[in-house]
Motif scaffolding. Structure first.
Motif, PDB file in Angstrom:
ATOM      1  N   ILE A  30     -41.251  52.655  51.195  1.00 40.83           N
ATOM      2  CA  ILE A  30     -41.391  53.431  49.963  1.00 40.83           C
ATOM      3  C   ILE A  30     -40.172  54.322  49.802  1.00 40.83           C
ATOM      4  CG2 ILE A  30     -42.766  55.162  48.743  1.00 40.83           C
ATOM      5  CD1 ILE A  30     -45.227  54.063  50.144  1.00 40.83           C
ATOM      6  N   SER A  31     -39.521  54.210  48.652  1.00 37.91           N
ATOM      7  CA  SER A  31     -38.354  55.041  48.362  1.00 37.91           C
ATOM      8  C   SER A  31     -38.729  56.512  48.372  1.00 37.91           C
ATOM      9  CB  SER A  31     -37.784  54.670  46.988  1.00 37.91           C
ATOM     10  OG  SER A  31     -37.267  53.365  47.000  1.00 37.91           O
ATOM     11  N   GLY A  32     -37.729  57.348  48.585  1.00 38.40           N
ATOM     12  CA  GLY A  32     -37.949  58.788  48.573  1.00 38.40           C
ATOM     13  C   GLY A  32     -38.602  59.229  47.276  1.00 38.40           C
ATOM     14  N   GLN A  33     -39.653  60.015  47.406  1.00 41.43           N
ATOM     15  CA  GLN A  33     -40.386  60.522  46.254  1.00 41.43           C
ATOM     16  C   GLN A  33     -40.136  62.020  46.105  1.00 41.43           C
ATOM     17  OE1 GLN A  33     -42.367  58.542  44.053  1.00 41.43           O
ATOM     18  NE2 GLN A  33     -41.076  57.096  45.182  1.00 41.43           N
ATOM     19  N   CYS A  62     -48.745  53.484  47.786  1.00 39.58           N
ATOM     20  CA  CYS A  62     -49.457  52.817  48.886  1.00 39.58           C
ATOM     21  C   CYS A  62     -50.582  51.942  48.339  1.00 39.58           C
ATOM     22  CB  CYS A  62     -50.049  53.848  49.848  1.00 39.58           C
ATOM     23  SG  CYS A  62     -48.870  54.722  50.892  1.00 39.58           S
ATOM     24  N   GLU A  63     -51.356  52.483  47.412  1.00 36.67           N
ATOM     25  CA  GLU A  63     -52.465  51.722  46.826  1.00 36.67           C
ATOM     26  C   GLU A  63     -51.963  50.520  46.041  1.00 36.67           C
ATOM     27  OE1 GLU A  63     -54.816  54.632  44.726  1.00 36.67           O
ATOM     28  OE2 GLU A  63     -55.280  55.693  46.595  1.00 36.67           O
ATOM     29  N   ALA A  64     -50.854  50.684  45.305  1.00 41.42           N
ATOM     30  CA  ALA A  64     -50.287  49.555  44.553  1.00 41.42           C
ATOM     31  C   ALA A  64     -49.813  48.447  45.492  1.00 41.42           C
ATOM     32  CB  ALA A  64     -49.132  50.030  43.669  1.00 41.42           C
ATOM     33  N   SER A  68     -53.115  52.235  51.968  1.00 34.00           N
ATOM     34  CA  SER A  68     -53.480  53.620  51.681  1.00 34.00           C
ATOM     35  C   SER A  68     -52.545  54.540  52.462  1.00 34.00           C
ATOM     36  CB  SER A  68     -54.935  53.902  52.079  1.00 34.00           C
ATOM     37  OG  SER A  68     -55.050  54.049  53.482  1.00 34.00           O
ATOM     38  N   ILE A  69     -52.620  55.809  52.169  1.00 34.93           N
ATOM     39  CA  ILE A  69     -51.799  56.797  52.873  1.00 34.93           C
ATOM     40  C   ILE A  69     -52.060  56.739  54.375  1.00 34.93           C
ATOM     41  CG2 ILE A  69     -53.416  58.725  52.647  1.00 34.93           C
ATOM     42  CD1 ILE A  69     -49.716  59.160  51.966  1.00 34.93           C
ATOM     43  N   ASN A  70     -53.247  56.315  54.766  1.00 36.19           N
ATOM     44  CA  ASN A  70     -53.585  56.217  56.187  1.00 36.19           C
ATOM     45  C   ASN A  70     -52.839  55.091  56.902  1.00 36.19           C
ATOM     46  OD1 ASN A  70     -55.454  58.379  56.109  1.00 36.19           O
ATOM     47  ND2 ASN A  70     -56.958  57.001  55.192  1.00 36.19           N
ATOM     48  N   ASP A  71     -52.199  54.200  56.135  1.00 39.56           N
ATOM     49  CA  ASP A  71     -51.414  53.115  56.722  1.00 39.56           C
ATOM     50  C   ASP A  71     -49.967  53.508  56.989  1.00 39.56           C
ATOM     51  OD1 ASP A  71     -53.530  51.167  56.666  1.00 39.56           O
ATOM     52  OD2 ASP A  71     -53.236  51.033  54.493  1.00 39.56           O
ATOM     53  N   VAL A  72     -49.570  54.717  56.567  1.00 41.00           N
ATOM     54  CA  VAL A  72     -48.187  55.155  56.787  1.00 41.00           C
ATOM     55  C   VAL A  72     -47.963  55.369  58.280  1.00 41.00           C
ATOM     56  CG1 VAL A  72     -46.499  56.982  56.370  1.00 41.00           C
ATOM     57  CG2 VAL A  72     -47.927  56.168  54.490  1.00 41.00           C
ATOM     58  N   VAL A  73     -46.862  54.804  58.774  1.00 36.22           N
ATOM     59  CA  VAL A  73     -46.517  54.951  60.188  1.00 36.22           C
ATOM     60  C   VAL A  73     -45.324  55.893  60.394  1.00 36.22           C
ATOM     61  CG1 VAL A  73     -47.497  52.725  60.892  1.00 36.22           C
ATOM     62  CG2 VAL A  73     -45.095  52.851  60.180  1.00 36.22           C
ATOM     63  N   LEU A 123     -45.068  52.089  55.551  1.00 33.55           N
ATOM     64  CA  LEU A 123     -46.445  51.803  55.950  1.00 33.55           C
ATOM     65  C   LEU A 123     -46.568  50.374  56.427  1.00 33.55           C
ATOM     66  CD1 LEU A 123     -48.801  51.188  52.984  1.00 33.55           C
ATOM     67  CD2 LEU A 123     -46.600  52.154  52.527  1.00 33.55           C
ATOM     68  N   TYR A 124     -47.546  50.192  57.278  1.00 34.05           N
ATOM     69  CA  TYR A 124     -47.853  48.881  57.823  1.00 34.05           C
ATOM     70  C   TYR A 124     -49.291  48.555  57.446  1.00 34.05           C
ATOM     71  CZ  TYR A 124     -48.404  44.953  60.945  1.00 34.05           C
ATOM     72  OH  TYR A 124     -48.635  43.701  61.444  1.00 34.05           O
ATOM     73  N   ILE A 125     -49.464  47.438  56.772  1.00 34.68           N
ATOM     74  CA  ILE A 125     -50.783  47.027  56.301  1.00 34.68           C
ATOM     75  C   ILE A 125     -51.266  45.864  57.153  1.00 34.68           C
ATOM     76  CG2 ILE A 125     -52.123  46.198  54.339  1.00 34.68           C
ATOM     77  CD1 ILE A 125     -49.896  47.439  52.547  1.00 34.68           C
TER      78      ILE A 125
END
Length: 127
Positions: A30-33, A62-64, A68-73, A123-125
């Motif tokens: 994900i690019s810098g937000q 993340c949802e798109a 989810s945010i919980n998948d961010v590593v 993130l890793y899904i």
């Protein structure tokens, strides 16, 4: 592995030559937000409001991407003032649960469009 561009209207549109995110296999970059409201493309006022908006933008991407945010590593954080670090930690705690992802945070001289915080993430899904 295939490469897929991720885009959602629930996060600010890319304003340059980049994508909101790119998915390769099970990994999403994900690019810098920045703290832009995706509806108005205006920065939120102040560090805490921008940091909270950054998390909303990351959550939407993340949802798109199917996660989810919980998948961010991993998070990479850029701040214009390290004195905001304690507030940053509070925003992280409000949005994440343990075990927390890896994270780096650095102070920078400036961020695009006058932002005070920018966060990129990976993130890793699971399949």
């Amino acid at each position: 592995m295939t490469r897929q561009t991720i885009q959602t209207d629930k996060a600010p549109a890319a304003v340059g030559t980049y994508s909101q995110a790119v998915k390769v296999g099970n990994t999403v970059y994900i690019s810098g937000q920045l703290g832009f409201d995706p509806d108005t493309m205006e920065l939120r006022d102040g560090f805490e409001a921008q940091a909270k908006q950054v998390f909303e933008n990351i959550k939407a991407i993340c949802e798109a991407a199917g996660g989810s945010i919980n998948d961010v590593v991993k998070f990479n954080v850029s701040l214009t003032d390290l004195n905001d670090f304690a507030t940053l930690n509070d925003v992280f705690v409000a949005n994440l649960s343990e075990p927390y992802p890896a994270r780096a945070a650095v102070q920078v001289a400036a961020l695009p469009k006058g932002g005070v915080v920018e966060i990129e993430s990976i993130l890793y899904i699971e399949s």
